[in-house]
Design a protein around this motif. Structure first.
Motif, mmCIF file in Angstrom:
data_model
loop_
_atom_site.group_PDB
_atom_site.id
_atom_site.type_symbol
_atom_site.label_atom_id
_atom_site.label_comp_id
_atom_site.label_asym_id
_atom_site.label_seq_id
_atom_site.Cartn_x
_atom_site.Cartn_y
_atom_site.Cartn_z
ATOM 1 N N GLY A 118 0.944 -1.199 -0.227
ATOM 2 C CA GLY A 118 -0.031 0.088 -0.129
ATOM 3 C C GLY A 118 0.839 1.207 -0.032
ATOM 4 O O GLY A 118 2.032 1.283 0.075
ATOM 5 N N PHE A 119 0.320 2.267 -0.065
ATOM 6 C CA PHE A 119 0.922 3.634 -0.249
ATOM 7 C C PHE A 119 -0.130 4.684 0.427
ATOM 8 O O PHE A 119 -1.094 4.375 0.688
ATOM 9 N N GLY A 120 0.508 5.856 0.689
ATOM 10 C CA GLY A 120 -0.317 7.056 1.349
ATOM 11 C C GLY A 120 0.214 8.396 0.365
ATOM 12 O O GLY A 120 1.382 8.670 0.346
ATOM 13 N N LEU A 121 -0.899 9.114 0.051
ATOM 14 C CA LEU A 121 -0.375 10.264 -0.952
ATOM 15 C C LEU A 121 -1.051 11.348 0.059
ATOM 16 O O LEU A 121 -2.286 11.528 0.674
ATOM 17 N N GLY A 122 -0.278 12.415 0.305
ATOM 18 C CA GLY A 122 -0.815 13.468 0.714
ATOM 19 C C GLY A 122 -1.270 14.558 0.033
ATOM 20 O O GLY A 122 -0.622 14.852 -1.016
ATOM 21 N N LEU A 123 -2.529 14.797 0.109
ATOM 22 C CA LEU A 123 -3.413 15.642 -0.639
ATOM 23 C C LEU A 123 -2.742 17.043 -0.796
ATOM 24 O O LEU A 123 -2.671 17.649 -1.921
ATOM 25 N N GLU A 124 -2.430 17.702 0.384
ATOM 26 C CA GLU A 124 -2.022 19.095 0.123
ATOM 27 C C GLU A 124 -0.678 19.178 -0.604
ATOM 28 O O GLU A 124 -0.444 20.343 -1.243
ATOM 29 N N ARG A 125 0.182 18.315 -0.405
ATOM 30 C CA ARG A 125 1.605 18.494 -0.980
ATOM 31 C C ARG A 125 1.262 18.292 -2.576
ATOM 32 O O ARG A 125 1.983 19.105 -3.556
ATOM 33 N N THR A 126 0.197 17.354 -2.792
ATOM 34 C CA THR A 126 0.191 17.070 -4.067
ATOM 35 C C THR A 126 -0.799 18.518 -4.837
ATOM 36 O O THR A 126 -0.290 18.764 -5.913
ATOM 37 N N VAL A 127 -1.457 19.208 -4.312
ATOM 38 C CA VAL A 127 -2.305 20.256 -4.668
ATOM 39 C C VAL A 127 -1.083 21.427 -4.973
ATOM 40 O O VAL A 127 -1.130 22.119 -5.958
ATOM 41 N N ALA A 128 -0.305 21.158 -3.913
ATOM 42 C CA ALA A 128 0.750 22.368 -4.071
ATOM 43 C C ALA A 128 1.668 22.248 -5.419
ATOM 44 O O ALA A 128 2.102 23.183 -6.101
ATOM 45 N N TRP A 129 2.127 21.157 -5.470
ATOM 46 C CA TRP A 129 2.920 20.484 -6.719
ATOM 47 C C TRP A 129 1.854 20.828 -8.118
ATOM 48 O O TRP A 129 2.652 21.645 -8.741
ATOM 49 N N ILE A 130 0.986 20.545 -8.114
ATOM 50 C CA ILE A 130 0.061 20.715 -9.384
ATOM 51 C C ILE A 130 -0.014 22.305 -9.673
ATOM 52 O O ILE A 130 -0.165 22.473 -10.793
ATOM 53 N N CYS A 131 -0.313 22.662 -8.733
ATOM 54 C CA CYS A 131 -0.761 24.184 -8.669
ATOM 55 C C CYS A 131 0.556 25.095 -8.788
ATOM 56 O O CYS A 131 0.368 26.237 -9.134
ATOM 57 N N GLY A 132 1.590 24.581 -8.498
ATOM 58 C CA GLY A 132 2.853 25.452 -8.428
ATOM 59 C C GLY A 132 3.092 26.616 -7.361
ATOM 60 O O GLY A 132 3.499 27.471 -7.388
#
Length: 435
Positions: free
Chosen positions: A402-416
């Motif tokens: 399994g794995f875990g993805l942090g939503l807020e870091r992902t949003v920060a990356w995609i939004c720049g």
């Protein structure tokens, strides 16, 4: 005038009404006047449009009402939709009527520059800014894409508890609370419970809030954040990585498809996102150490990477990169050792490009009951608290990952974005609990 509110439209759908008279509820973001024409910049949550009111064509009440409007005043506005190629939306409104709901006085966030602390104190109002709206729309699309990926790939959504008697990774950084006469903690991960769910349902995922009591003030950390944690029975380390890269590329692709306007508002370089296609490059922890050594960032074997190291590694690649096979010494107790090299574990961190650091951590889990018992002893874990977790190895154990993805870091990356505080409506940080 009195407006019928039962047949309102939205700005987001206004292109379907060219040449027609429409009414919508909205707010004034700003206004300018040439004396004979008033230009009203309007928003309603779904989009933005300019309203044009010509004095010679307007009745006196409508003209006077427009003159009274201040920043963030609320109103119902009626007008004829017309095409306007110079407008970002492609349309504008020839205003014919205005019904004032409220005149806003002394709106705190004016068009001038404001400091971050001021804006965070007024976060409940800052959300109305075009940039913040764009971020939250992209966040919503990311959430939708996450759910669609797992729902279409045979995963079942399972909700783990937020109050737990123990921790997935030790209790050092957890919020302690009293659960009547017992000790309890706010969850930092639902993973252990998801392993139990995977043994019942095969492939599962959770999506919920998690909490870390870390006294960290970096641009990557929040106290309260959202995690997506899939767990899969009969899946090994290699298959786990393939799922992750398909998952992340699906999410990025969904944002590129549905949020072009919002990405443009943020002035995001979409070419960097368009390269996020599988397969993602993979390097081992050992290879990462060598890469760092070549650029003068020498680390001894057995030491974890910090943010500068992850950024330096990511700069060598044009898409997310997996770093695999970390030393067991600083990884979680449940990670399965590599059978060919037991001092490292079958794990991987996915490092986002452009300096955004780790967005996914995952591993194959230990399925051998004897090895898990040894890990309990090594990590001084309470057998009583974790008895149920040990049962998963005693009664029908299987290879699982399994794995875990942090939503807020992902949003920060995609939004720049420069800081995760803008990725969540009301961020909770070390010294920030208001509003």
């Amino acid at each position: 005038m009195t407006t019928s509110h039962s047949d309102k439209v939205t700005i987001g759908a206004i292109g379907s009404y060219v040449g027609q008279t429409v009414t919508f509820g909205g707010w004034l973001t700003r206004k300018r006047s040439s004396g004979k024409i008033q230009f009203l910049q309007l928003r309603d949550g779904t989009g933005y449009i300019q309203g044009v009111l010509v004095k010679e064509e307007a009745d006196e009440a409508t003209w006077n009402n427009a003159g009274k409007l201040t920043q963030e005043s609320s109103l119902y506005v009626t007008g004829v939709v017309r095409e306007e190629p110079r407008s970002p939306s492609g349309y504008e409104l020839a205003v014919t009527g205005i019904e004032i709901i409220q005149i806003a006085h002394n709106y705190p966030i004016t068009p001038k520059e404001h400091g971050v602390d001021f804006l965070m104190d007024h976060r409940h109002l800052w959300l109305r800014a075009p940039r913040q709206r764009a971020i939250l729309r992209i966040r919503a699309q990311i959430i939708s894409a996450i759910q669609s990926f797992f729902d279409r790939n045979g995963f079942t959504l399972v909700d783990p508890p937020i109050l737990t008697p123990s921790s997935a990774e030790g209790t050092t950084n957890l919020f302690h609370i009293k659960y009547f006469d017992e000790d309890a903690y706010l969850t930092q991960s639902g993973q252990l419970y998801m392993e139990a769910a995977a043994m019942a349902l095969g492939k599962v995922y959770s999506f919920g809030p998690t909490f870390r009591a870390e006294k960290s003030k970096t641009r990557r950390h929040l106290i309260e954040f959202w995690m997506i944690e899939p767990e899969m029975a009969f899946v090994d380390h290699e298959e786990n990585l393939r799922v992750q890269e398909r998952f992340v590329s699906h999410v990025v692709g969904s944002v590129l498809e549905h949020c072009r306007a919002e990405l443009a508002t943020l002035e995001r370089d979409v070419s960097a996102l368009e390269r996020v296609m599988p397969p993602f490059p993979r390097i081992t922890y050992d290879e990462a150490l060598e890469l760092l050594k070549e650029i003068g960032m020498d680390l001894p074997w057995g030491e974890d990477f910090g943010a500068p190291h992850e950024t330096a590694i990511a700069e060598k690649f044009d898409r997310p990169v997996f770093i695999t096979h970390y030393p067991a010494s600083f990884k979680a107790f449940y990670m399965k050792p590599d059978p060919n090299r037991p001092e490292v574990v079958l794990c991987a961190d996915m490092i986002a490009p452009e300096g955004y650091g780790e967005i996914i951590g995952g591993s194959q889990r230990i399925d051998d009951p004897e090895l898990m018992a040894a890990r309990f002893e090594e990590h001084n874990l309470s057998e009583e608290a974790y008895r149920w977790y040990m049962d998963l190895r005693k009664y029908g154990t299987v290879p699982h990952s399994g794995f875990g993805l942090g939503l807020e870091r992902t949003v920060a990356w995609i939004c720049g974005l420069d800081h995760v505080r803008e990725t969540i409506p009301f961020p909770r940080m070390l010294y920030r609990l208001y509003p």
